[in-house]
Design an enzyme around this catalytic site. Structure first.
Site, PDB file in Angstrom:
ATOM      1  CG  ASP A   1      -7.848  -3.560  -2.522  1.00  0.00           C
ATOM      2  OD1 ASP A   1      -8.286  -4.548  -3.143  1.00  0.00           O
ATOM      3  OD2 ASP A   1      -8.216  -3.263  -1.382  1.00  0.00           O
TER       4      ASP A   1
ATOM      5  CG  ASP B   1      -2.127  -0.974   0.927  1.00  0.00           C
ATOM      6  OD1 ASP B   1      -2.637  -0.996  -0.201  1.00  0.00           O
ATOM      7  OD2 ASP B   1      -2.490  -1.717   1.854  1.00  0.00           O
TER       8      ASP B   1
HETATM    9  N1  GLY Z   1      -7.254  -1.458   0.332  1.00  0.00           N
HETATM   10  C1  GLY Z   1      -8.067  -1.893   1.352  1.00  0.00           C
HETATM   11  C2  GLY Z   1      -9.503  -1.541   1.212  1.00  0.00           C
HETATM   12  O1  GLY Z   1      -9.978  -1.080   0.214  1.00  0.00           O
HETATM   13  O2  GLY Z   1     -10.209  -1.749   2.172  1.00  0.00           O
END
Ligand code: GLY
Length: 403
Positions: A183, A118
């Protein structure tokens, strides 16, 4: 006769001027009203921090009603500083730049983070937005270093960036080898940017390969996507197609569909490869023809949750989708109006009393009614800082389009 024609023309001009200015006023209304509200609401949070002499990074509201704050290594740490950069962009008021810098710079160590994917969200939303607005050379270095860190997670035999480690935490219980979540498409923006800033093409190559592998494996024939694809670390083959945050492995988790649509739109922006735009458009087709898409276009947290309509909406998914649609409207001349109208409709819903907080309520977050993860019983029907971030980003994009 001449007099009558003149009079008619004057009247027609007056009517058209009036209708022009009234439609401008109403559209200017929603943009300016929300800028003003965001400045006041986030201003309350900043005033509180300054009064305490602390630099805090809000994420959501805990079950006991207190605010949950981010530590730098959490995936959500870039969104609040990112929102402050958007307020600076929207208002030009230096006060927001000062506050944005303070909080952005608390994330300095994230550039070296290699244990999850992330870092793209975290560094691009904070330092990335900051760099675009200030050209601060120190921020450029952080962006490039963060791209190096993210690139360490690229698995060449799979052709994708590994999302999560599997040695500990809840992920360890799933028996995965190399989980890649949808994601992750959002982290590619950092890589594209770092290539442009550094001249190192490898970041861009990784981003493109990741997007292509995801295109191949993450989607169902109806263009909805899986949340998690688990790859074999030795053969590079797909082991399982499952979910972590959705209702079931075969369901369409709403925010995931939003990440996918936004992610392929940004890939098209950076590459001009039409297959990426086609995927973003196909996802939009899926979403807006879905029988369970609510009339106000704010999705339930999962399109396949059997409890619909008695289950939470996810305002964060709606905000991500609106922001993506505004950008898509600039790439698709034939659908430009359609995408912009859909995005405007979402923004009208989010800005309504149903979703937007009242000033001074909602622990100073802008939007109510988002969902973190129902399967983890975490952050359900609460404000989330990424809902606010993408709402503000959508506002920036809407304003730019209407200028
Ligand atoms: N990237 C984690 C979410 O969208 O909850």
């Amino acid at each position: 006769m001449n007099q009558i024609i003149k009079l008619t023309l004057v009247l027609a001009c007056m009517i058209s001027l009036f209708s022009c200015s009234s439609s401008k006023t109403s559209s200017k209304g929603i943009i300016e009203d929300n800028i003003e509200f965001a400045c006041q609401q986030i201003g309350l949070e900043i005033d509180m921090m300054n009064a305490k002499g602390e630099i805090l990074n809000p994420r959501t509201i805990n079950k006991d009603g207190s605010t949950r704050y981010n530590t730098p290594e959490l995936w959500t740490s870039g969104f609040f500083p990112g929102s402050l950069w958007y307020l600076y962009k929207l208002t030009g008021d230096k006060k927001w730049k000062v506050e944005a810098e303070k909080i952005t710079e608390t994330l300095d160590t994230v550039q070296y983070l290699t244990w999850h994917h992330d870092v793209g969200f975290m560094v691009y939303c904070s330092y990335g937005n900051g760099y675009k607005l200030t050209n601060n050379p120190a921020y450029k270095k952080v962006i490039i270093q963060a791209a190096k860190s993210l690139s360490t997670r690229f698995r060449p035999n799979i052709g994708a960036i590994q999302s999560w480690n599997v040695q500990r935490g809840w992920q360890a219980k799933r028996g995965w080898q190399c989980p890649v979540i949808i994601d992750n498409m959002m982290n590619l923006e950092l890589l594209f940017e770092a290539s442009k800033l550094s001249g190192d093409k490898s970041f861009r190559d990784i981003a493109i390969k990741h997007a292509e592998t995801t295109l191949e494996n993450h989607f169902r024939p109806d263009n909805s996507c899986y949340h998690v694809i688990d790859y074999d670390t030795i053969t590079g083959q797909v082991r399982n197609k499952v979910t972590a945050q959705g209702y079931s492995d075969e369901s369409a988790w709403s925010r995931g569909q939003g990440w996918a649509m936004y992610g392929y739109t940004l890939c098209y922006r950076e590459t001009k490869d039409i297959k990426f735009l086609k995927k973003a458009e196909a996802i939009a087709e899926y979403l807006f023809n879905h029988p369970r898409m609510p009339k106000d276009l704010v999705p339930y947290w999962d399109f396949d949750c059997p409890k619909i309509p008695n289950t939470p909406r996810d305002a964060s998914a709606a905000a991500v989708i609106a922001s993506a649609l505004y950008e898509m409207s600039t790439f698709c001349p034939q659908k430009s109006e359609t995408y912009k109208t859909l995005a405007d409709k979402i923004m009208n819903s989010l800005a309504s009393e149903a979703y937007r907080a009242k000033l001074g309520e909602n622990n100073n977050f802008l939007l109510k009614h988002s969902v973190g993860s129902i399967p983890h019983n975490s952050e359900i029907d609460v404000p989330l800082n990424y809902a606010d971030y993408y709402f503000l980003e959508a506002l920036v994009r809407k304003r730019d389009l209407e200028r």
